[in-house]
Design a protein around this motif. Structure first.
Motif, PDB file in Angstrom:
ATOM      1  N   VAL A   1     -63.629   3.670 -14.597  1.00  0.00           N
ATOM      2  CA  VAL A   1     -63.083   5.010 -14.857  1.00  0.00           C
ATOM      3  C   VAL A   1     -64.192   5.945 -15.327  1.00  0.00           C
ATOM      4  O   VAL A   1     -65.190   5.515 -15.898  1.00  0.00           O
ATOM      5  N   ALA A   2     -63.992   7.236 -15.106  1.00  0.00           N
ATOM      6  CA  ALA A   2     -65.045   8.218 -15.384  1.00  0.00           C
ATOM      7  C   ALA A   2     -65.146   8.575 -16.862  1.00  0.00           C
ATOM      8  O   ALA A   2     -66.244   8.809 -17.374  1.00  0.00           O
ATOM      9  N   ASP A   3     -64.008   8.629 -17.567  1.00  0.00           N
ATOM     10  CA  ASP A   3     -64.036   9.105 -18.954  1.00  0.00           C
ATOM     11  C   ASP A   3     -62.850   8.538 -19.713  1.00  0.00           C
ATOM     12  O   ASP A   3     -62.056   7.745 -19.176  1.00  0.00           O
ATOM     13  N   GLU A   4     -62.711   8.966 -20.981  1.00  0.00           N
ATOM     14  CA  GLU A   4     -61.650   8.425 -21.827  1.00  0.00           C
ATOM     15  C   GLU A   4     -60.254   8.802 -21.327  1.00  0.00           C
ATOM     16  O   GLU A   4     -59.310   8.032 -21.474  1.00  0.00           O
ATOM     17  N   HIS A   5     -60.121   9.974 -20.718  1.00  0.00           N
ATOM     18  CA  HIS A   5     -58.820  10.371 -20.170  1.00  0.00           C
ATOM     19  C   HIS A   5     -58.410   9.415 -19.060  1.00  0.00           C
ATOM     20  O   HIS A   5     -57.264   8.934 -19.010  1.00  0.00           O
ATOM     21  N   ASP A   6     -59.325   9.114 -18.158  1.00  0.00           N
ATOM     22  CA  ASP A   6     -59.016   8.184 -17.077  1.00  0.00           C
ATOM     23  C   ASP A   6     -58.808   6.769 -17.600  1.00  0.00           C
ATOM     24  O   ASP A   6     -58.032   5.993 -17.032  1.00  0.00           O
ATOM     25  N   ALA A   7     -59.505   6.431 -18.698  1.00  0.00           N
ATOM     26  CA  ALA A   7     -59.311   5.112 -19.297  1.00  0.00           C
ATOM     27  C   ALA A   7     -57.892   4.951 -19.811  1.00  0.00           C
ATOM     28  O   ALA A   7     -57.275   3.894 -19.655  1.00  0.00           O
ATOM     29  N   VAL A   8     -57.361   6.005 -20.419  1.00  0.00           N
ATOM     30  CA  VAL A   8     -55.969   5.970 -20.900  1.00  0.00           C
ATOM     31  C   VAL A   8     -55.021   5.755 -19.727  1.00  0.00           C
ATOM     32  O   VAL A   8     -54.123   4.897 -19.767  1.00  0.00           O
ATOM     33  N   GLU A   9     -55.214   6.509 -18.655  1.00  0.00           N
ATOM     34  CA  GLU A   9     -54.327   6.395 -17.496  1.00  0.00           C
ATOM     35  C   GLU A   9     -54.400   5.016 -16.868  1.00  0.00           C
ATOM     36  O   GLU A   9     -53.373   4.410 -16.531  1.00  0.00           O
ATOM     37  N   ALA A  10     -55.619   4.502 -16.679  1.00  0.00           N
ATOM     38  CA  ALA A  10     -55.777   3.193 -16.037  1.00  0.00           C
ATOM     39  C   ALA A  10     -55.202   2.084 -16.906  1.00  0.00           C
ATOM     40  O   ALA A  10     -54.507   1.186 -16.404  1.00  0.00           O
ATOM     41  N   ALA A  11     -55.482   2.126 -18.203  1.00  0.00           N
ATOM     42  CA  ALA A  11     -54.984   1.085 -19.096  1.00  0.00           C
ATOM     43  C   ALA A  11     -53.459   1.102 -19.170  1.00  0.00           C
ATOM     44  O   ALA A  11     -52.808   0.047 -19.101  1.00  0.00           O
ATOM     45  N   THR A  12     -52.886   2.287 -19.289  1.00  0.00           N
ATOM     46  CA  THR A  12     -51.426   2.396 -19.366  1.00  0.00           C
ATOM     47  C   THR A  12     -50.770   1.889 -18.085  1.00  0.00           C
ATOM     48  O   THR A  12     -49.782   1.122 -18.125  1.00  0.00           O
ATOM     49  N   ALA A  13     -51.319   2.283 -16.934  1.00  0.00           N
ATOM     50  CA  ALA A  13     -50.751   1.846 -15.658  1.00  0.00           C
ATOM     51  C   ALA A  13     -50.818   0.333 -15.517  1.00  0.00           C
ATOM     52  O   ALA A  13     -49.855  -0.305 -15.053  1.00  0.00           O
ATOM     53  N   LEU A  14     -51.929  -0.274 -15.918  1.00  0.00           N
ATOM     54  CA  LEU A  14     -52.065  -1.724 -15.783  1.00  0.00           C
ATOM     55  C   LEU A  14     -51.162  -2.467 -16.751  1.00  0.00           C
ATOM     56  O   LEU A  14     -50.587  -3.506 -16.403  1.00  0.00           O
ATOM     57  N   LEU A  15     -51.007  -1.955 -17.970  1.00  0.00           N
ATOM     58  CA  LEU A  15     -50.117  -2.616 -18.926  1.00  0.00           C
ATOM     59  C   LEU A  15     -48.666  -2.565 -18.462  1.00  0.00           C
ATOM     60  O   LEU A  15     -47.869  -3.452 -18.792  1.00  0.00           O
ATOM     61  N   ARG A  16     -48.333  -1.560 -17.675  1.00  0.00           N
ATOM     62  CA  ARG A  16     -46.964  -1.432 -17.160  1.00  0.00           C
ATOM     63  C   ARG A  16     -46.750  -2.167 -15.843  1.00  0.00           C
ATOM     64  O   ARG A  16     -45.620  -2.248 -15.366  1.00  0.00           O
ATOM     65  N   SER A  17     -47.819  -2.686 -15.260  1.00  0.00           N
ATOM     66  CA  SER A  17     -47.708  -3.309 -13.936  1.00  0.00           C
ATOM     67  C   SER A  17     -48.311  -4.704 -13.927  1.00  0.00           C
ATOM     68  O   SER A  17     -49.521  -4.866 -13.663  1.00  0.00           O
TER      69      SER A  17
END
Length: 432
Positions: free
Chosen positions: A360-376
């Motif tokens: 991921v490029a930055d902390e904002h994208d890190a939040v999105e990627a981590a949240t999506a993976l924890l939900r999937s």
């Protein structure tokens, strides 16, 4: 009458596999126990080189009492072990541009010790793990010097300067001095090694050294041993793990970013998730986060990270400063973790390895990627499978040790060849 070309005296043969190399191995820490990426690298290399090299370990220690307590562990693999305390030199003078790394590892006793060992012993190689330790190698040493490079340190300093900006400006002359000091150390060495192809290319581009070799980190390809859940009280919610030696500033920076900007957003969207921050030297500010937020656990150093990795639903490493290859990323991939990291965290890894992670490029994208993976769970399992696949093709520690040993031999071959060429040139000059 034609002159006969005189033949110079033969140079000593380069030691081969039937004769163990005698190596002075200089580090900035006792590698045992391996509670950081740098210590793990040295520990594994020394362990796997023990049957083909006689290692004489010399340590400039910033944690002297701690390292002395574990000296016996190193003596299991080394012919001798000497641990001396660093004597840091204070900076602060307006005209002082000496790099901090050099000042922190100042140790007059080590210079004297190395000079005495070289005078008394028949060594084949001086291995220096870090340019800032070259200050201790005698200028008149006749033994070839191999300089190991885990990071291009001045590039890390430039990253820090860019990240801090006006909040902590770095004078141009300080940056120039850091670059000069490191490149001068490369030039002084008879050969250099780098853990990543990126760093290797950088060194080859900026200085001319006859021998430069890829000397990678390894990863354990054996099935990880599960010794049970180290944190049975965390409950059944998903676990997010970050491993680090928090005494290392780039690792601490990522930990602070994780606690301050990434984890609050992730936890608000996945309330039953738990964040585990594991590793040596956790600072007070990190423990304070855990004290005020029950979703955060700080473990401190652990004997083995394997149980934590095997139970992690996500490995999250938002690194903003770094170079080389991150051992923590290799460990996570080997354990089959779903990994979210940054371009800095993925540095030095091949494209197929990067493809097995969410970069991921930055902390904002890190939040999105981590949240999506924890939900999937399905997407997490896809990344787990990809991690296990690429990990099986990464260099192992025995392979990494062989590559370093081969690099030493290549350096000795080059030194012998150069000596022969120089001898012939002197003869030609005398009879020409």
């Amino acid at each position: 009458m034609a002159r006969l070309r005189a033949v110079p005296a033969p140079t000593p043969p380069v030691p081969r596999a039937h004769r163990r190399l005698r190596v002075l191995y200089l580090t900035c820490h006792l590698p045992f126990p391996p509670h950081s990426g740098g210590r793990l690298r040295d520990a594994e290399l020394i362990r796997h080189l023990a049957d083909r090299a006689e290692i004489h370990l010399c340590v400039v220690s910033k944690t002297y009492e701690q390292d002395l307590a574990h000296q016996a562990e190193a003596e299991r693999y080394c012919a001798s072990v000497a641990v001396l305390p660093a004597a840091p030199v204070a900076g602060g003078a307006a005209d002082d541009t000496t790099p901090e790394k050099i000042r922190r590892h100042h140790c007059p006793e080590m210079r004297e010790l190395l000079a005495a060992k070289l005078a008394a012993g028949d060594f084949d190689v001086i291995h220096v793990e870090g340019y800032y330790l070259m200050q201790h190698v005698p200028a008149d040493a006749s033994v070839p010097v191999f300089l190991g490079t885990q990071n291009v340190e001045y590039l890390l300093e430039e990253q820090r300067s860019t990240l801090c900006g006006a909040a902590a400006p770095v004078r141009a002359e300080v940056q120039d001095a850091a670059r000069w000091a490191e490149e001068s150390a490369w030039l002084r060495a008879d050969a250099c090694g780098a853990v990543s192809h990126d760093d290797l290319t950088h060194i080859r581009t900026h200085v001319r050294i006859p021998v430069t070799r890829w000397t990678p980190d390894g990863s354990d390809h054996l099935s990880p041993t599960d010794t049970g859940d180290l944190l049975p009280g965390l409950g059944n919610g998903p676990r997010v793990l970050y491993l680090a030696n928090f005494g290392y500033q780039p690792s601490a920076d990522a930990g602070r970013l994780l606690c301050e900007q990434i984890w609050p957003s992730v936890h608000s969207q996945v309330p039953d998730a738990r964040l585990i921050l594991a590793g040596a030297n956790p600072p007070d500010w990190l423990r304070e986060y855990a004290a005020h937020d029950s979703s955060i656990t700080v473990t401190g150093p652990v004997e083995s990270v394997t149980p934590l990795l095997l139970r992690a639903d996500l490995f999250l490493a938002p690194l903003r400063i770094g170079g080389g290859v991150k051992v923590k990323i290799l460990e996570a991939l080997t354990a089959g973790c779903a990994v979210v990291t940054t371009p800095v965290g993925a540095q030095g890894l091949a494209p197929e390895v990067r493809a097995a992670m969410a970069v991921v490029a930055d902390e904002h994208d890190a939040v999105e990627a981590a949240t999506a993976l924890l939900r999937s769970p399905e997407r997490r399992e896809e990344l787990r499978a990809a991690a296990r696949d690429v990990a099986s093709r990464l260099p192992s520690w025995p392979q990494a040790a062989r590559l370093l040993h081969d690099a030493w031999l290549a350096m000795l071959d080059r030194v012998r060849t150069a000596a022969r060429e120089s001898a012939y040139a002197r003869v030609d000059e005398r009879v020409g």
